[in-house]
Write an enzyme that holds these catalytic residues in place. Structure first.
Site, PDB file in Angstrom:
ATOM      1  N   HIS A  85       0.836  -1.221   0.000  1.00  0.00           N
ATOM      2  CA  HIS A  85       0.000   0.000   0.000  1.00  0.00           C
ATOM      3  C   HIS A  85       0.864   1.262   0.000  1.00  0.00           C
ATOM      4  O   HIS A  85       0.522   2.263   0.626  1.00  0.00           O
ATOM      5  CB  HIS A  85      -0.948   0.024   1.206  1.00  0.00           C
ATOM      6  CG  HIS A  85      -1.958  -1.086   1.219  1.00  0.00           C
ATOM      7  ND1 HIS A  85      -3.237  -0.944   0.723  1.00  0.00           N
ATOM      8  CD2 HIS A  85      -1.877  -2.364   1.646  1.00  0.00           C
ATOM      9  CE1 HIS A  85      -3.901  -2.082   0.862  1.00  0.00           C
ATOM     10  NE2 HIS A  85      -3.100  -2.972   1.410  1.00  0.00           N
ATOM     11  N   ASN A 158     -10.369  -2.760   2.558  1.00  0.00           N
ATOM     12  CA  ASN A 158     -10.086  -2.758   1.124  1.00  0.00           C
ATOM     13  C   ASN A 158     -11.364  -2.480   0.344  1.00  0.00           C
ATOM     14  O   ASN A 158     -12.449  -2.468   0.912  1.00  0.00           O
ATOM     15  CB  ASN A 158      -9.536  -4.130   0.695  1.00  0.00           C
ATOM     16  CG  ASN A 158      -8.045  -4.293   0.983  1.00  0.00           C
ATOM     17  OD1 ASN A 158      -7.335  -3.324   1.242  1.00  0.00           O
ATOM     18  ND2 ASN A 158      -7.571  -5.520   0.934  1.00  0.00           N
TER      19      ASN A 158
HETATM   20 FE1  HDE Z   1      -2.521  -4.850   5.345  1.00  0.00          FE
HETATM   21  N1  HDE Z   1      -0.709  -4.089   5.829  1.00  0.00           N
HETATM   22  N2  HDE Z   1      -1.891  -6.687   5.875  1.00  0.00           N
HETATM   23  N3  HDE Z   1      -4.271  -5.698   4.706  1.00  0.00           N
HETATM   24  N4  HDE Z   1      -3.162  -3.076   4.769  1.00  0.00           N
HETATM   25  C1  HDE Z   1      -0.361  -2.799   5.701  1.00  0.00           C
HETATM   26  O1  HDE Z   1       0.737  -1.516   7.330  1.00  0.00           O
HETATM   27  C2  HDE Z   1      -0.800  -6.947   6.629  1.00  0.00           C
HETATM   28  C3  HDE Z   1      -4.621  -7.009   4.796  1.00  0.00           C
HETATM   29  C4  HDE Z   1      -4.421  -2.743   4.369  1.00  0.00           C
HETATM   30  O2  HDE Z   1      -3.229   3.475   4.036  1.00  0.00           O
HETATM   31  C5  HDE Z   1       0.958  -2.500   6.354  1.00  0.00           C
HETATM   32  O3  HDE Z   1       0.980   0.713   7.591  1.00  0.00           O
HETATM   33  C6  HDE Z   1      -0.756  -8.338   6.974  1.00  0.00           C
HETATM   34  C7  HDE Z   1      -6.019  -7.174   4.599  1.00  0.00           C
HETATM   35  C8  HDE Z   1      -4.493  -1.340   4.050  1.00  0.00           C
HETATM   36  O4  HDE Z   1      -1.573   3.320   5.462  1.00  0.00           O
HETATM   37  C9  HDE Z   1       1.332  -3.838   7.007  1.00  0.00           C
HETATM   38  C10 HDE Z   1      -1.846  -8.906   6.396  1.00  0.00           C
HETATM   39  C11 HDE Z   1      -6.501  -5.918   4.381  1.00  0.00           C
HETATM   40  C12 HDE Z   1      -3.211  -0.852   4.288  1.00  0.00           C
HETATM   41  C13 HDE Z   1       0.204  -4.729   6.572  1.00  0.00           C
HETATM   42  C14 HDE Z   1      -2.561  -7.870   5.726  1.00  0.00           C
HETATM   43  C15 HDE Z   1      -5.396  -5.007   4.445  1.00  0.00           C
HETATM   44  C16 HDE Z   1      -2.420  -1.951   4.747  1.00  0.00           C
HETATM   45  C17 HDE Z   1       1.979  -1.889   5.458  1.00  0.00           C
HETATM   46  C18 HDE Z   1      -2.253 -10.369   6.391  1.00  0.00           C
HETATM   47  C19 HDE Z   1      -7.938  -5.512   4.073  1.00  0.00           C
HETATM   48  C20 HDE Z   1      -2.732   0.560   4.045  1.00  0.00           C
HETATM   49  C21 HDE Z   1       2.049  -0.428   5.828  1.00  0.00           C
HETATM   50  C22 HDE Z   1      -2.680 -10.820   7.613  1.00  0.00           C
HETATM   51  C23 HDE Z   1      -8.861  -5.814   5.124  1.00  0.00           C
HETATM   52  C24 HDE Z   1      -2.968   1.448   5.216  1.00  0.00           C
HETATM   53  C25 HDE Z   1       1.212  -0.293   6.982  1.00  0.00           C
HETATM   54  C26 HDE Z   1      -2.563   2.861   4.879  1.00  0.00           C
HETATM   55  C27 HDE Z   1      -1.086  -1.837   5.140  1.00  0.00           C
HETATM   56  C28 HDE Z   1       0.145  -6.008   6.963  1.00  0.00           C
HETATM   57  C29 HDE Z   1      -3.730  -8.114   4.988  1.00  0.00           C
HETATM   58  C30 HDE Z   1      -5.563  -3.599   4.239  1.00  0.00           C
HETATM   59  C31 HDE Z   1       2.701  -4.389   6.668  1.00  0.00           C
HETATM   60  C32 HDE Z   1       0.297  -9.009   7.791  1.00  0.00           C
HETATM   61  C33 HDE Z   1      -6.802  -8.497   4.676  1.00  0.00           C
HETATM   62  C34 HDE Z   1      -5.704  -0.582   3.534  1.00  0.00           C
HETATM   63  O5  HDE Z   1       1.328  -3.730   8.396  1.00  0.00           O
END
Ligand code: HDE
Length: 706
Positions: A85, A158
């Protein structure tokens, strides 16, 4: 200097101004005189053009503290981009409770109808780096920070209600596979490569999500025209400690809309910032995007009877089974003052929840609750990232955490621990009545690495999604799969993916195999026999959930010297009435002189304003203009692309020569609307409410004719 200063928060006579988003202060000369440039230490600078040197042509001197500070700071301007992201854009606004949920949750923001809390929303793509184009085929992040009276609540969602994987331990593999391949570092911001489809085809649980990402959901026309989803099942908990399961939905008031794939590819070249510009323009012109917050509420009984496990993030709950109840509205009405301070430094964390909201044991959510806090330390460099104004709560807060890099707020006084016996001077105390309490959930069982049996159906909802699409949308899914898999070099990976499609829909599998020139492989062996008769859900289609008007969309009007002034006036008036924006595209950016000799400015020169940037186009050229442009390649592309992307096209009588020159005169269907009289303008806008003339698609796509 002005760049460092955001607008003053006090009256004009004020002597100080805020530094954008940092809460710091810069001194300003009283009486409105031009401010003096200083160093970070406040030392006035006499010369900002030349380094200090020995002699006019001699070496630079180490004692030049101004130069050294300036370059040192510049060298450290970048922070690591988000690992996923990375590319995002955000806006401020508010959330308003429209339907209190007092019985179901004690969450403060759902107690009183009409009450508002500030909100900050960041939209993003997932796979591309910070500078990647906006129209990559990708999931969009929809992260909402709500600054409630009981702390910050982040709904980090999302624009797709399900996810690729069921357990967070697979996330690094998924993202490694989607990002550029490690030896060559390409392709950027796209999944059309071997590694991604290799991983996906070996991960059957991703098949439902695959249907969504191959649909037009991943090429939205605007961030304003997408839904948002919390994805996981959460809990709402009331004052008595009773829990109700909940799924969160954001529904855009302007309806859903996506672009065509061929269009997306071209938008990325014409305007890589297409979504950013769109959101910026909408908010700056007062057209504030709005979403309704909907909740699907259900209890243990429903969860027990439902065909799938509600803890499995690869499944959704059809709206027909549990209706979406609208409980609030989200309005975005202000752009950040400074991109870095706010959009880049905002730190969303799934574990930021408020009293009255709680997690479930969804293994993806549980893993995320670790990851987000961890990643913010890496990105922002200090556990004090909550001191950055965009991340700080807007309600009163008090704790004993202290020190660390860049600590802006340390405890005042002697007490920095508890319990303590300093009485009134002792600082904040825990509050069992107001404080956050976790839902009391029984948990027992052997310690083991295991995937629940209830997570093992991977195809039924993938099929349900597919059969819920209109024929046009089904075609787009097949085309997208063929496109992506055609970029995969290894035939066995292509075949392995098609073997999964056979468990989703036989026709889809056959169409994709044919499109790839592949012998139909045997079906993959499913872990559990799929349910093939789940009923279609109208809520899953974009085309079925479009807008009722052409509001918030944009028309491109191609004009030349001599364009009929009355028709131009009628068309722009019809646009204004509908709330449709328009841009004038002309041979020169200086504009054109209309038939009434009035000069109008242009917003785009033809080669800078291709038709892919507009939802519909009008060709309002004069006779001489048509002759002039007949040999112009960008003009012909403008027309041919509008035709290929099934746009509604209005044309003046004089434009017929141009249509002939572009080779489309014999292809004119009901999506071409003549503009001869003034009232034709309103008819054209009315036709545009359907967004696209999809009936044309089969005429312009050889894949669909085969
Ligand atoms: Fe994320 N995801 N994600 N994700 N995600 C990040 O956090 C992660 C997942 C989502 O505008 C990171 O700040 C893992 C699902 C958004 O700043 C990180 C898993 C969904 C954003 C991270 C998921 C998301 C992130 C990277 C699997 C939808 C952007 C930078 C378990 C429900 C937020 C940060 C923004 C960002 C980890 C899966 C949505 C690395 C481990 C499912 C919208 O922490």
């Amino acid at each position: 200097m002005a760049k460092l200063r955001a607008k003053s928060h006090t009256k004009a006579a004020s002597k100080t101004a805020q530094t954008a988003g940092t809460g710091g202060e810069l001194h300003q000369t009283a009486g409105g005189a031009v401010e003096t440039l200083t160093t970070q230490q406040g030392i006035p600078v006499a010369d900002d053009q030349n380094t200090l040197r020995q002699g006019a042509r001699g070496p630079a001197l180490l004692e030049d503290f101004h130069f050294r500070e300036k370059i040192f700071h510049f060298d450290h301007e970048r922070i690591p981009e988000r690992v996923v992201h990375a590319r995002g854009y955000a806006a401020h606004g508010f959330f308003e409770c429209t339907q209190p949920l007092t019985d179901v949750t004690r969450a403060d923001l759902f107690q009183r109808k009409g009450e508002r809390v500030p909100a900050f929303v960041r939209f993003s793509t997932v796979a591309g780096s910070k500078g990647s184009p906006d129209l990559a085929r990708d999931v969009r992040g929809f992260a909402v920070k709500l600054y409630t009276q009981e702390g910050n609540w982040d709904i980090v969602g999302n624009n797709i209600p399900v996810f690729f994987i069921q357990d967070a331990i697979k996330f690094p593999d998924l993202i490694h596979a989607a990002k550029p391949e490690p030896d060559r570092d390409f392709p950027q911001a796209q999944t059309a490569h071997d590694n991604f489809w290799d991983f996906i085809s070996l991960t059957p649980e991703s098949m439902h999500m695959v249907m969504w990402i191959m649909s037009d959901r991943t090429i939205p026309r605007s961030l304003r025209f997408m839904e948002g989803f919390g994805v996981h099942t959460f809990r709402l908990v009331n004052a008595k400690g009773k829990s109700t399961f909940v799924k969160f939905h954001w529904k855009p008031l302007l309806g859903l809309q996506s672009v065509a794939w061929n269009e997306a590819v071209k938008i990325n070249g014409a305007d890589p910032d297409f979504h950013r510009r769109d959101l910026w323009n909408a908010i700056q012109t007062g057209n504030f995007p709005e979403w309704q917050l909907g909740v699907q509420l259900f209890d243990d009984d429903f969860a027990d009877k439902f065909d799938f496990d509600v803890l499995d993030a690869t499944k959704l709950i059809p709206e027909e089974l549990v209706p979406v109840q609208i409980v609030g509205r989200l309005v975005l009405n202000r752009m950040p003052d400074n991109f870095f301070a706010e959009t880049e430094q905002v730190a969303f964390c799934t574990q930021n929840i408020v009293p009255g909201v709680d997690f479930t044991n969804d293994p993806l959510l549980q893993g995320r609750n670790f990851s987000y806090l961890d990643t913010q330390i890496k990105r922002l460099g200090s556990p004090n990232f909550t001191h950055i104004p965009i991340n700080a709560p807007k309600c009163p807060f008090a704790h004993f955490q202290q020190d660390g890099h860049m600590a802006m707020k340390n405890p005042v006084g002697r007490a920095n621990y508890e319990p303590n016996s300093w009485g009134d001077q002792g600082g904040p105390r825990e509050n069992p009545a107001r404080g956050f309490t976790s839902f009391t959930e029984d948990a027992d069982g052997p310690k083991q690495r295991v995937r629940s049996e209830t997570f093992s159906d991977h195809y039924s909802q993938a099929r349900q999604f597919y059969v819920s699409q209109t024929v046009v949308e089904q075609n787009h899914i097949a085309n997208a799969l063929v496109f992506e898999l055609s970029k995969v070099e290894r035939p066995d990976i292509r075949a392995r993916l098609v073997s999964h499609l056979r468990n989703i829909d036989g026709d889809l599998a056959a169409t994709v195999a044919d499109g790839l020139g592949l012998d139909l492989p045997a079906p993959a062996v499913p872990a559990r026999k799929p349910i093939t008769n789940l009923p279609p859900s109208a809520a899953l289609s974009i085309v079925n959930n479009g807008p009722a008007s052409f509001k918030g969309r944009k028309i491109g009007i191609l004009v030349t010297d001599g364009t009929d002034a009355d028709l131009f006036a009628a068309l722009t008036a019809a646009c204004d009435k509908e709330g449709t924006q328009f841009e004038v595209i002309a041979p020169k950016i200086g504009g054109v002189t209309l038939s009434n000799r009035k000069k109008i400015p242009a917003q785009q020169k033809i080669d800078g304003g291709p038709s892919v940037l507009y939802d519909a186009v009008a060709l309002l050229v004069s006779k001489a203009g048509a002759t002039l442009l007949s040999a112009d390649a960008p003009t012909k592309d403008f027309i041919c692309d509008a035709v290929a992307h099934c746009k509604f096209i209005a044309f003046s009588a004089e434009a017929k020569d141009l249509l002939a020159a572009a080779g489309v005169a014999d292809k004119m269907d009901a999506g071409f609307l003549p503009l001869a009289k003034e009232k034709d303008a309103a008819a054209f806008i009315k036709a545009c409410r359907k967004l696209r003339f999809w009936d044309r698609e089969v005429q312009v796509d050889a894949d669909l004719q085969a």
